[in-house]
Write an enzyme that holds these catalytic residues in place. Structure first.
Site, PDB file in Angstrom:
ATOM      1  N   ASP A  33      63.366 -10.728  14.007  1.00  0.00           N
ATOM      2  CA  ASP A  33      62.842 -10.414  15.334  1.00  0.00           C
ATOM      3  C   ASP A  33      62.611 -11.668  16.159  1.00  0.00           C
ATOM      4  OD1 ASP A  33      60.868 -10.819  13.279  1.00  0.00           O
ATOM      5  OD2 ASP A  33      59.301 -10.235  14.690  1.00  0.00           O
ATOM      6  N   ARG A  53      74.086 -14.227  19.011  1.00  0.00           N
ATOM      7  CA  ARG A  53      73.035 -13.574  18.226  1.00  0.00           C
ATOM      8  C   ARG A  53      73.527 -12.203  17.746  1.00  0.00           C
ATOM      9  NH1 ARG A  53      69.751 -16.071  22.292  1.00  0.00           N
ATOM     10  NH2 ARG A  53      69.580 -14.166  23.527  1.00  0.00           N
ATOM     11  N   GLU A 184      50.240  -8.728  11.814  1.00  0.00           N
ATOM     12  CA  GLU A 184      50.554 -10.083  11.350  1.00  0.00           C
ATOM     13  C   GLU A 184      49.566 -11.112  11.898  1.00  0.00           C
ATOM     14  OE1 GLU A 184      54.452 -11.552  12.405  1.00  0.00           O
ATOM     15  OE2 GLU A 184      54.289 -13.254  11.055  1.00  0.00           O
ATOM     16  N   SER A 297      58.219 -10.541   3.833  1.00  0.00           N
ATOM     17  CA  SER A 297      58.763 -10.217   5.156  1.00  0.00           C
ATOM     18  C   SER A 297      59.159 -11.566   5.755  1.00  0.00           C
ATOM     19  CB  SER A 297      57.703  -9.524   6.016  1.00  0.00           C
ATOM     20  OG  SER A 297      58.206  -9.328   7.326  1.00  0.00           O
ATOM     21  N   TYR A 360      57.709 -17.145  18.052  1.00  0.00           N
ATOM     22  CA  TYR A 360      58.668 -16.219  17.473  1.00  0.00           C
ATOM     23  C   TYR A 360      59.284 -15.345  18.531  1.00  0.00           C
ATOM     24  CZ  TYR A 360      60.626 -14.557  13.152  1.00  0.00           C
ATOM     25  OH  TYR A 360      61.487 -14.314  12.118  1.00  0.00           O
TER      26      TYR A 360
HETATM   27  P1  13P Z   1      58.802 -16.727   8.885  1.00  0.00           P
HETATM   28  O1  13P Z   1      59.041 -16.045   7.554  1.00  0.00           O
HETATM   29  O2  13P Z   1      59.953 -17.543   9.328  1.00  0.00           O
HETATM   30  O3  13P Z   1      57.486 -17.434   8.904  1.00  0.00           O
HETATM   31  O4  13P Z   1      58.715 -15.600   9.987  1.00  0.00           O
HETATM   32  C1  13P Z   1      58.124 -14.428   9.719  1.00  0.00           C
HETATM   33  C2  13P Z   1      57.822 -13.692  10.962  1.00  0.00           C
HETATM   34  O5  13P Z   1      56.774 -13.791  11.512  1.00  0.00           O
HETATM   35  C3  13P Z   1      58.831 -12.805  11.497  1.00  0.00           C
HETATM   36  O6  13P Z   1      58.359 -11.530  11.746  1.00  0.00           O
END
Ligand code: 13P
Length: 360
Positions: A33, A53, A184, A297, A360
């Site tokens: 994502d 992408r 998260e 994840s 992100y």
């Molecule tokens: P990373 O595993 O690269 O830290 O990213 C995880 C994330 O937050 C994606 O949803």
């Protein structure tokens, strides 16, 4: 006053079953994502365009036997509208394999007003409508990331409470639109702090998150936690064993996370592919009470070698897919505590994947 989340028994049951399916034994989540420009395609000499992408994600989703190790994929909005070279929606590639598609719904990290070097996450405005549309398009879960940086006595209680409340509002909105919320709260690895400090902060954050979820009457069985492993800051000068990281991580979760939730999937947070796998393995081998499935994840730690091997060239498709499936299998073994350190090599499996203030 505690709120009441009005969702039917049937919806609760659906949410619970979906959350359990995401935490299917021996499987984990492929997190793809990343917003545009986050994939770092430039580092492999590929222009970070929407078309590149699309090609790259098509390659990932067409990997043979992906569903053997991957239960779910987190998508970015752009991917949801993209199709294969043959005109098949990319999301379909997942659905036909029985992989559960979900979507990142936060719209990004912004500075937290009223504090310095702390953050909030945006995206609550219009979220209900977006969730309803994503559900119609086939998504079955959503993801929201909040970040906490350890620095000069921070994160503050204010930042922790603020973000916990937002996570709970997001979760309630998701569930009322029949999407499983993946929460998260990420304590960033940026900094010089030791593992004890990371543990204390992670505990505080998780307590705040579950307090807020309780206040918002979120149905815990229909949620998934995605959190950081407990480890020292990236600039801390003592290197830690995977057993130390595992013990601190499990102790933190035991103290803070209700047994009712479906399970926990860790983010990789800048660890190398191999380190993330080895630490997940140690967490699953760690003795003591663990009432939840503990899985992965990963974004960077599942994709780094595949992305590098691909290098933007069609003729590299198969070898890039081999990198992905090998690392996915290694992580699958780690969820069962059966990974042997070094068993899987990869194009850049030992490279640290840390990015300062990772967005992100
Ligand atoms: P990373 O595993 O690269 O830290 O990213 C995880 C994330 O937050 C994606 O949803």
């Amino acid at each position: 006053m505690k709120m009441t989340l009005n969702i039917s028994r049937e919806t609760r049951n659906d949410l619970k079953l979906t959350a359990q399916a995401i935490l299917h034994r021996g499987k984990g989540i492929l997190a793809v994502d990343e917003s545009g420009n986050v994939l770092n395609m430039e580092s492999i000499g590929v222009k970070d365009t929407s078309e590149n992408r699309r090609k790259y994600r098509q390659l990932l989703f067409q990997t043979e036997d992906l569903s053997q190790y991957i239960s779910a994929v987190i998508l970015f909005d752009e991917t949801l509208h993209q199709k294969t070279d043959q005109g098949v929606p990319l999301i379909k590639l997942l659905q036909v394999q029985g992989i559960i598609p979900g979507i990142k719904v936060d719209t990004g990290i912004v500075p937290l007003v009223g504090s310095e070097e702390e953050f909030s996450t945006e995206g609550l405005d219009g979220l209900g409508k977006r969730c309803a549309e994503y559900k119609k398009k086939g998504c079955r879960f959503a993801k929201w990331r909040s970040i906490f940086k350890i620095r000069n006595g921070k994160p503050s209680d204010y930042a922790i409470k603020h973000n916990a409340d937002i996570l709970a509002q997001y979760a309630a909105i998701c569930q009322s639109n029949k999407l499983v919320p993946i929460l998260e709260p990420e304590v960033l690895v940026d900094g010089t702090h030791d593992i004890d400090r990371c543990q204390r902060v992670t505990e505080k954050v998780l307590v705040a998150v579950y307090t807020a979820l309780h206040e918002h009457d979120v149905y815990l069985e229909g949620t998934v936690l995605k959190c950081n492993m407990v480890t020292a800051g990236q600039l801390h000068d003592v290197s830690l064993t995977s057993d130390t990281i595992a013990r601190a991580t499990v102790a933190t979760l035991q103290r803070t996370v209700p047994a009712a939730i479906a399970g926990i999937t860790f983010l990789s947070g800048g660890q190398s592919e191999e380190k993330a796998t080895v630490n997940l393995n140690a967490i699953n081998r760690c003795t003591g009470k663990k009432p939840w499935t503990l899985s992965f994840s990963f974004g960077r730690a599942l994709q780094a070698s595949a992305l590098k091997k691909w290098g933007g060239k069609d003729e590299n498709t198969l070898i890039a897919q081999t990198e992905l499936i090998n690392r996915a299998k290694a992580n699958s073994e780690a969820t069962l505590g059966q990974y042997r350190t070094g068993a899987v090599r990869g194009e850049c499996c030992s490279d640290e994947l840390f990015v300062k203030d990772y967005v992100y």
